[in-house]
Design an enzyme around this catalytic site. Structure first.
Site, PDB file in Angstrom:
ATOM      1  N   SER A 162       1.094  28.339  22.527  1.00 54.54           N
ATOM      2  CA  SER A 162       0.125  27.230  22.510  1.00 54.54           C
ATOM      3  C   SER A 162      -1.126  27.753  21.821  1.00 54.54           C
ATOM      4  O   SER A 162      -1.400  28.963  21.855  1.00 54.54           O
ATOM      5  CB  SER A 162      -0.220  26.814  23.943  1.00 54.54           C
ATOM      6  OG  SER A 162      -1.416  26.044  23.966  1.00 54.54           O
ATOM      7  N   TYR A 166      -2.909  29.151  32.553  1.00 53.49           N
ATOM      8  CA  TYR A 166      -2.073  28.703  31.427  1.00 53.49           C
ATOM      9  C   TYR A 166      -2.461  29.451  30.151  1.00 53.49           C
ATOM     10  O   TYR A 166      -1.591  29.968  29.426  1.00 53.49           O
ATOM     11  CB  TYR A 166      -2.247  27.196  31.242  1.00 53.49           C
ATOM     12  CG  TYR A 166      -1.412  26.609  30.127  1.00 53.49           C
ATOM     13  CD1 TYR A 166      -0.072  26.312  30.326  1.00 53.49           C
ATOM     14  CD2 TYR A 166      -1.962  26.358  28.873  1.00 53.49           C
ATOM     15  CE1 TYR A 166       0.699  25.760  29.316  1.00 53.49           C
ATOM     16  CE2 TYR A 166      -1.203  25.814  27.854  1.00 53.49           C
ATOM     17  CZ  TYR A 166       0.125  25.518  28.070  1.00 53.49           C
ATOM     18  OH  TYR A 166       0.894  24.992  27.056  1.00 53.49           O
TER      19      TYR A 166
HETATM   20  P1  NAI Z   1       7.274  19.080  29.870  1.00 55.03           P
HETATM   21  O1  NAI Z   1       6.749  19.200  31.259  1.00 55.03           O
HETATM   22  O2  NAI Z   1       7.709  17.736  29.378  1.00 55.03           O
HETATM   23  O3  NAI Z   1       8.490  20.073  29.653  1.00 55.03           O
HETATM   24  C1  NAI Z   1       8.595  21.294  30.291  1.00 55.03           C
HETATM   25  C2  NAI Z   1      10.040  21.574  30.580  1.00 55.03           C
HETATM   26  O4  NAI Z   1      10.160  22.841  31.210  1.00 55.03           O
HETATM   27  C3  NAI Z   1      10.656  20.529  31.541  1.00 55.03           C
HETATM   28  O5  NAI Z   1      11.946  20.206  31.073  1.00 55.03           O
HETATM   29  C4  NAI Z   1      10.747  21.294  32.857  1.00 55.03           C
HETATM   30  O6  NAI Z   1      11.787  20.827  33.686  1.00 55.03           O
HETATM   31  C5  NAI Z   1      11.021  22.696  32.333  1.00 55.03           C
HETATM   32  N1  NAI Z   1      10.762  23.751  33.312  1.00 55.03           N
HETATM   33  C6  NAI Z   1       9.643  23.963  34.030  1.00 55.03           C
HETATM   34  N2  NAI Z   1       9.825  25.010  34.865  1.00 55.03           N
HETATM   35  C7  NAI Z   1      11.089  25.477  34.643  1.00 55.03           C
HETATM   36  C8  NAI Z   1      11.858  26.521  35.199  1.00 55.03           C
HETATM   37  N3  NAI Z   1      11.381  27.322  36.177  1.00 55.03           N
HETATM   38  N4  NAI Z   1      13.118  26.710  34.726  1.00 55.03           N
HETATM   39  C9  NAI Z   1      13.616  25.907  33.751  1.00 55.03           C
HETATM   40  N5  NAI Z   1      12.948  24.884  33.226  1.00 55.03           N
HETATM   41  C10 NAI Z   1      11.690  24.672  33.655  1.00 55.03           C
HETATM   42  O7  NAI Z   1       6.127  19.698  28.929  1.00 55.03           O
HETATM   43  P2  NAI Z   1       6.041  19.833  27.330  1.00 55.03           P
HETATM   44  O8  NAI Z   1       4.726  19.302  26.940  1.00 55.03           O
HETATM   45  O9  NAI Z   1       7.238  19.319  26.661  1.00 55.03           O
HETATM   46  O10 NAI Z   1       5.969  21.429  27.168  1.00 55.03           O
HETATM   47  C11 NAI Z   1       7.036  22.218  26.618  1.00 55.03           C
HETATM   48  C12 NAI Z   1       6.455  23.546  26.159  1.00 55.03           C
HETATM   49  O11 NAI Z   1       5.524  23.305  25.116  1.00 55.03           O
HETATM   50  C13 NAI Z   1       5.691  24.294  27.251  1.00 55.03           C
HETATM   51  O12 NAI Z   1       5.939  25.685  27.135  1.00 55.03           O
HETATM   52  C14 NAI Z   1       4.256  23.961  26.934  1.00 55.03           C
HETATM   53  O13 NAI Z   1       3.387  24.940  27.427  1.00 55.03           O
HETATM   54  C15 NAI Z   1       4.306  23.933  25.414  1.00 55.03           C
HETATM   55  N6  NAI Z   1       3.225  23.217  24.768  1.00 55.03           N
HETATM   56  C16 NAI Z   1       3.078  21.850  24.903  1.00 55.03           C
HETATM   57  C17 NAI Z   1       2.058  21.204  24.241  1.00 55.03           C
HETATM   58  C18 NAI Z   1       1.859  19.734  24.334  1.00 55.03           C
HETATM   59  O14 NAI Z   1       0.880  19.221  23.778  1.00 55.03           O
HETATM   60  N7  NAI Z   1       2.727  18.985  24.997  1.00 55.03           N
HETATM   61  C19 NAI Z   1       1.107  21.934  23.382  1.00 55.03           C
HETATM   62  C20 NAI Z   1       1.365  23.364  23.314  1.00 55.03           C
HETATM   63  C21 NAI Z   1       2.393  23.947  23.981  1.00 55.03           C
END
Ligand code: NAI
Length: 254
Positions: A145, A158
């Site tokens: 990120s 984070y």
């Molecule tokens: P989200 O909450 O929609 O997706 C996160 C996923 O990780 C979900 O499918 C969740 O079930 C899974 N997860 C969480 N803990 C887990 C575990 N212990 N074992 C297996 N799966 C687990 O969030 P998003 O936004 O799609 O984020 C995805 C990645 O992108 C993250 O690493 C986040 O930090 C990163 N990110 C997101 C940004 C954004 O603007 N949405 C910007 C920069 C980075």
């Protein structure tokens, strides 16, 4: 040249693929020809992701995975490879956040975020590399990120976890180049998803958008090219790189 972006013949495993970026990445990799394993804790949401990828079970499958549990990580790779063969591409995407002032946060806010984002990414990368090294290599893409490169208030654990992911990317790239394993990071800025659209419609959200040089949020599809570059042979001389996709947010004026 364009063939070098193809993932035909590859098996890609995406963690945290039950929603958001991970679900989107699974679609991008599948469209580029990879067999895709989607892995996360919520099996019903994963089944939905597989259905979106065609659902016939030949090119997409779901496996349960908790990235914080080493036994679950090993079992997920074993189950994925039993069906689709060796994993050659890993997208280390699973992540969580906690928000609040550092003075008020409980120990759990720190440990859950570090455990999932940093230790979880480490466990998945290590498991992947133990399979890839004797088989001739592969590509690992860690989803970091811009908060791993600069800070803002209210998300200290984070930001620390993502800075750790950035440094881990470089450390593993150095050690694993000899095994032909490339390790790179994609560092998105603020991307519009279902989870954050309410915040970005608020006054605080609109103020944040005004600080992004392009004056807008990113769209999921704007991550596709960078993701494929890092995952595929198109990025064959890239390892230890951190690719930011943020509308210029990191170069905003101080
Ligand atoms: P989200 O909450 O929609 O997706 C996160 C996923 O990780 C979900 O499918 C969740 O079930 C899974 N997860 C969480 N803990 C887990 C575990 N212990 N074992 C297996 N799966 C687990 O969030 P998003 O936004 O799609 O984020 C995805 C990645 O992108 C993250 O690493 C986040 O930090 C990163 N990110 C997101 C940004 C954004 O603007 N949405 C910007 C920069 C980075």
């Amino acid at each position: 040249m364009t063939d070098r972006f193809s993932l035909a013949g590859h098996h890609a495993l995406v963690t945290g693929a039950s929603s958001g970026l991970g679900r989107h990445f699974a679609g991008v990799l599948s469209a580029s020809g990879a067999a895709v394993t989607v892995a996360a804790r919520r099996e019903s949401a994963l089944a939905d992701t597989v259905a979106r990828l065609g659902g016939d079970g030949r090119t997409a499958q779901a496996v349960p995975l908790d990235v914080t549990d080493p036994g679950s990580v090993a079992a997920a790779f074993a189950a994925a490879e039993a069906r689709f063969g060796p994993v050659t591409v890993v997208i280390n995407n699973a992540g969580i956040t906690s928000a609040g002032a550092a003075l008020d946060m409980g120990e759990e806010d720190w440990s859950s975020v570090i455990d999932t984002n940093l230790r979880g990414s480490w466990l998945v990368a290590q498991q992947a590399a133990r399979g890839m090294a004797p088989r001739g290599g592969g590509s690992i893409v860690n989803i970091a990120s811009i908060l791993g490169l600069r800070v803002t208030g209210g998300v200290a654990p984070y930001a620390v976890s993502k800075a750790g992911v950035v440094q881990m990317t470089k450390a593993l790239a150095l050690e694993w180049a000899r095994h032909r394993i490339r390790v790179n990071a994609l560092a998105p800025g603020y991307i519009e998803t279902e989870l954050n659209d309410a915040f970005f419609a608020s006054d605080a959200g609109k103020a944040l958008i005004r600080r992004i040089p392009q004056r807008r949020l990113g769209e999921l599809r704007e991550l596709d090219g960078p993701l494929l570059l890092l995952a595929s042979d198109a990025g064959s001389f890239m390892t230890g790189s951190v690719v930011t996709v943020d509308g210029g947010h990191l170069v905003s004026g101080l």
